[in-house]
Design a protein around this motif. Structure first.
Motif: not given
Length: 319
Positions: A105-112, A289-293, A295-298
């Motif tokens: 899994x992408x851990x950063x996509x979870x955290x952000x 992508x990863x950097x979009x986690x 913005x998606x949550x927001x």
């Protein structure tokens, strides 16, 4: 001549002493912990109350402010009176397809995303096809989020994800498909996970969201009418043209994200480079992508707030 004056002084002293005792009694009643010290209450649950009582002219205001903040954050209830929960959907696969190539899994996509939802007052739960611990490879843990591997609030959830059959979809306002190299395996074709997502979307009037390879999880979702969820919608995710198509892992992919979205009638959009990019189409929110986690949550939070602000009878939520 002096006797009356002496008696008067005695009476005044007695009255003063009596009034002082009454004043002290009232003060003790109003601030029962004022005589306690840090040493007296070390380790006791009442320490916070005592701290408030030490500075009665300041602390009560601070305490009231804190209580309001907690109420606003932890007791928030979005539209429909639901408890305000977001379900993170993760993949269980430790390898790419039938190979021995490790996947994660992408851990950063979870955290952000977790940080964003938590700050907005939502609780987060985790589910995966197999339940239990999901794989987290070092390659998918950036230096930025590495300290969060010790954050029990997140790690306990990732070590103990629920099985799909254990999830009550009626509790959730949104689902969030987490990306990572394993997101394309086991999740997109899982019928119970599909049912959970569509219950949240159609019956709860909630949001379906995904980021990066997590978009693979939504390509097979269908409305009760039989139409693909992505049909007629602007969708993004990690496109196959950004993959290392000569690598062994790529040969294991059961399908391609852009090609499949377009085959289902969706309009796929992506940018070159690694900058954040998200698409919001009604109650479907996707990130490239990863950097979009974040913005998606927001965007998910923004959509949910708008839904919560709608008055009864104002019309059905846009699909």
């Amino acid at each position: 001549m002096h006797l009356p004056r002496f008696i008067q002084c005695i009476l005044m002293l007695m009255l003063s002493a009596w009034l002082g005792g009454v004043s002290g009694a009232h003060a003790a009643h109003a601030f029962p912990g004022q005589t306690y010290t840090g040493h007296d209450i070390a380790g006791q649950a009442l320490a916070g109350q005592v701290a408030v009582n030490r500075s009665p002219t300041v602390a009560p205001t601070e305490r009231t402010s804190t209580a309001r903040s907690v109420a606003k954050t932890d007791r928030r209830e979005p539209a429909g009176g639901n408890p305000g929960r977001i379900l993170f959907i993760l993949a269980s696969s430790k390898v790419h397809g039938a190979s021995a190539l490790p996947a994660s899994i992408s851990f950063g996509e979870v955290v952000h995303a977790w940080d964003t939802f938590h700050a907005a007052g939502y609780s987060v739960d985790f589910v995966s096809p197999d339940g239990g611990a999901v794989p987290i490879l070092d390659a998918y843990v950036s230096k930025e989020v590495e300290p969060r591997l010790k954050d029990g609030r997140i790690m306990d959830g990732l070590r103990n994800t629920a099985k799909p059959a254990q999830v009550d979809p009626a509790r959730y306002r949104a689902v969030y498909y987490v990306g990572g190299s394993n997101a394309i395996y086991g999740v997109p074709e899982h019928p119970v996970l599909q049912n959970i997502a569509m219950h949240v979307y159609e019956r709860n009037g909630g949001v379906v969201s995904a980021v990066c390879h997590g978009t693979a999880g939504i390509v097979n979702l269908k409305l009760s009418s039989g139409q693909a969820l992505v049909a007629g919608k602007r969708i993004t995710g990690f496109p196959e043209e950004h993959e290392d198509q000569g690598a062994a892992y790529f040969k294991e992919f059961p399908f391609l994200i852009r090609k499949t979205v377009e085959a289902r009638g969706g309009s796929f959009h992506a940018l070159d480079g690694n900058q954040p990019y998200a698409e919001v189409d009604g109650r479907v929110v996707t990130g490239q992508n990863y950097a979009s986690a974040k913005p998606v949550a927001e965007a998910v939070v923004d959509v949910l707030r708008k839904l919560a602000d709608r008055q009864p009878g104002s019309g059905a939520a846009k699909r």
